[in-house]
Design a protein around this motif. Structure first.
Motif, PDB file in Angstrom:
ATOM      1  N   GLY A 135    -155.467  70.223 -79.735  1.00 19.70           N
ATOM      2  CA  GLY A 135    -155.402  71.492 -80.435  1.00 19.70           C
ATOM      3  C   GLY A 135    -154.047  72.146 -79.937  1.00 19.70           C
ATOM      4  O   GLY A 135    -153.868  73.238 -80.380  1.00 19.70           O
ATOM      5  N   ALA A 142    -155.473  63.033 -87.533  1.00 17.69           N
ATOM      6  CA  ALA A 142    -154.795  64.049 -88.528  1.00 17.69           C
ATOM      7  C   ALA A 142    -154.951  63.331 -89.747  1.00 17.69           C
ATOM      8  O   ALA A 142    -153.804  62.382 -90.100  1.00 17.69           O
ATOM      9  N   ILE A 174    -152.582  66.730 -80.778  1.00 19.15           N
ATOM     10  CA  ILE A 174    -153.263  67.114 -81.886  1.00 19.15           C
ATOM     11  C   ILE A 174    -154.881  66.856 -81.664  1.00 19.15           C
ATOM     12  O   ILE A 174    -155.493  68.142 -81.914  1.00 19.15           O
ATOM     13  N   GLN A 175    -155.125  66.012 -80.824  1.00 20.26           N
ATOM     14  CA  GLN A 175    -156.614  66.056 -80.575  1.00 20.26           C
ATOM     15  C   GLN A 175    -157.070  67.382 -79.489  1.00 20.26           C
ATOM     16  O   GLN A 175    -158.306  67.841 -79.714  1.00 20.26           O
ATOM     17  N   GLY A 195    -150.990  70.956 -84.639  1.00 18.51           N
ATOM     18  CA  GLY A 195    -151.838  70.556 -85.850  1.00 18.51           C
ATOM     19  C   GLY A 195    -151.557  69.443 -86.531  1.00 18.51           C
ATOM     20  O   GLY A 195    -152.007  68.912 -87.465  1.00 18.51           O
ATOM     21  N   ALA A 196    -150.168  69.085 -86.320  1.00 16.09           N
ATOM     22  CA  ALA A 196    -149.654  68.079 -87.158  1.00 16.09           C
ATOM     23  C   ALA A 196    -148.260  67.236 -86.515  1.00 16.09           C
ATOM     24  O   ALA A 196    -147.682  67.800 -85.645  1.00 16.09           O
ATOM     25  N   VAL A 248    -151.566  65.850 -90.756  1.00 23.74           N
ATOM     26  CA  VAL A 248    -151.929  66.964 -90.352  1.00 23.74           C
ATOM     27  C   VAL A 248    -153.706  67.073 -90.105  1.00 23.74           C
ATOM     28  O   VAL A 248    -154.259  66.343 -91.032  1.00 23.74           O
ATOM     29  N   ASN A 249    -154.264  67.944 -89.498  1.00 20.39           N
ATOM     30  CA  ASN A 249    -155.584  68.076 -89.328  1.00 20.39           C
ATOM     31  C   ASN A 249    -156.250  69.001 -90.307  1.00 20.39           C
ATOM     32  O   ASN A 249    -157.554  69.109 -90.055  1.00 20.39           O
ATOM     33  N   LYS A 250    -155.634  69.142 -91.292  1.00 27.12           N
ATOM     34  CA  LYS A 250    -156.173  70.024 -92.292  1.00 27.12           C
ATOM     35  C   LYS A 250    -155.229  69.607 -93.796  1.00 27.12           C
ATOM     36  O   LYS A 250    -154.234  69.188 -93.746  1.00 27.12           O
ATOM     37  N   LEU A 261    -147.547  76.204 -89.438  1.00 31.88           N
ATOM     38  CA  LEU A 261    -148.137  75.128 -89.160  1.00 31.88           C
ATOM     39  C   LEU A 261    -147.482  74.504 -87.912  1.00 31.88           C
ATOM     40  O   LEU A 261    -146.406  74.248 -87.718  1.00 31.88           O
ATOM     41  N   LYS A 262    -148.353  74.413 -86.698  1.00 31.65           N
ATOM     42  CA  LYS A 262    -147.627  73.776 -85.439  1.00 31.65           C
ATOM     43  C   LYS A 262    -147.394  72.146 -85.704  1.00 31.65           C
ATOM     44  O   LYS A 262    -148.354  71.514 -85.477  1.00 31.65           O
TER      45      LYS A 262
END
Length: 329
Positions: free
Chosen positions: A204, A225, A201-202, A207-208, A155-157, A168-169
């Protein structure tokens, strides 16, 4: 007799002749992998070719097409069902769902408690009824079981608990059970082609995603991510599939070798992937490419998913299989 393991560097037409033999009368079997030589799936398929050739003891060309040369796993399964282009491949059960609703149940989320439980299920052949259904409906045989990677969410966070997962997408596999279980856990699951996840993901769009270590490494998902939430929500089973139409054309002694080699290559693949899983993540983390984040609410996540799994098992007629799997200690 001389045995040959050939690696093809060129494509083949998407319609083979009515026989698996080439113009010289030597039997050819075409395999396909989305990945390169270093991936566990490719290694497993190469091992299958070696074992089948050694067992058969007669001229046999095993041609393995790598790096998605013949498309993706979904296409491989369709080709095997149709008896063209691909004779054997490793295919995620999710890509068999068009032919069998029960197929994705083979490695559905939270089906296995841990690797020891997973091994016991395979050793006791509890998935045979599903393999039989796939063979009957798709004319594709499951001749061995590779896999063994534990799947987590990249994931990106940072994500460490159920609150962090909410909304979460996340990209999931195409089988409905994946969307249902991830939605039950509070996420917003989206089905996206595997080779499009990185860009999604890049850009947007999501996100995961979720994958085992080999996939995270191979596809470089850590670049977009870099946080790996250790949800350990699934342990992969990746069947070595073989075209039923091709199998029926083979001589009896080669048929026996295909069955034997499939089982042994599957065990080989499980050993590779399960043993490499942690090592790959440790190497990526040491290199500063990703950060493993302990997920504190796995039990809560499973509690939300269990009713969905039970309902799905009832829907596809796999209640007895689920019961037997849960009863294994």
């Amino acid at each position: 007799m001389k045995r040959l393991l050939a690696i093809s560097l060129i494509g083949i037409p998407l319609a083979l002749s009515g026989s698996p033999a080439n113009s010289q009368g030597i039997i050819e079997l075409h395999g396909a992998s989305q990945f390169n030589d270093d991936h566990a799936f490719t290694k497993s398929l190469a091992k299958f070719g070696e074992l089948a050739s050694s067992c058969y003891g007669k001229p046999l060309n095993i041609i393995l097409h790598k790096n998605s040369e013949l498309g993706l796993e979904k296409q491989y399964f369709e080709y095997m069902s149709q008896g063209r282009a691909v004779d054997f491949a490793i295919v995620s059960p999710a890509h068999m769902s068009t032919f069998s609703k029960a197929a994705p149940f083979i490695d559905a989320p939270f089906l296995f408690r841990d690797l020891a439980h997973w091994n016991k299920v395979l050793d006791q052949d509890l998935l045979k009824p599903i393999a039989d259904e796939i063979a009957a409906r798709a004319d594709v045989m499951l001749i061995g079981y590779a896999g063994g990677g534990t799947r987590n969410i990249f994931v990106n966070k940072p994500v460490a608990n159920m609150d962090d997962l909410k909304g979460l997408k996340v990209r999931v596999q195409g089988a409905p059970i994946w969307s249902r279980t991830f939605a039950a856990a509070g996420m917003s699951p989206t089905v996206i082609a595997y080779n499009e996840v990185y860009n999604a993901i890049q850009n947007g769009v999501i996100g995961a995603g979720e994958n085992e270590a080999a996939g995270v490494e191979q596809m470089k998902f850590f670049e977009v991510a870099p946080n790996l939430a250790m949800t350990e929500h699934a342990i992969t089973i990746r069947p070595i599939a073989f075209s039923g139409k091709t199998f029926k054309k083979l001589p009896a002694d080669l048929q026996q070798c295909v069955i034997k080699a499939g089982k042994e290559a599957g065990a080989h693949g499980r050993q590779i992937e399960s043993s490499e899983d942690t090592a790959k993540l440790e190497a990526l983390e040491k290199a500063g490419r990703l950060k493993r984040i302990a997920f504190k609410d796995r039990d809560k996540m499973k509690k939300l998913v269990d009713p969905v799994m039970a309902e799905y098992a009832k829907e596809i007629g796999a209640e007895d299989i689920l019961k037997k799997i849960n009863e294994i200690k």
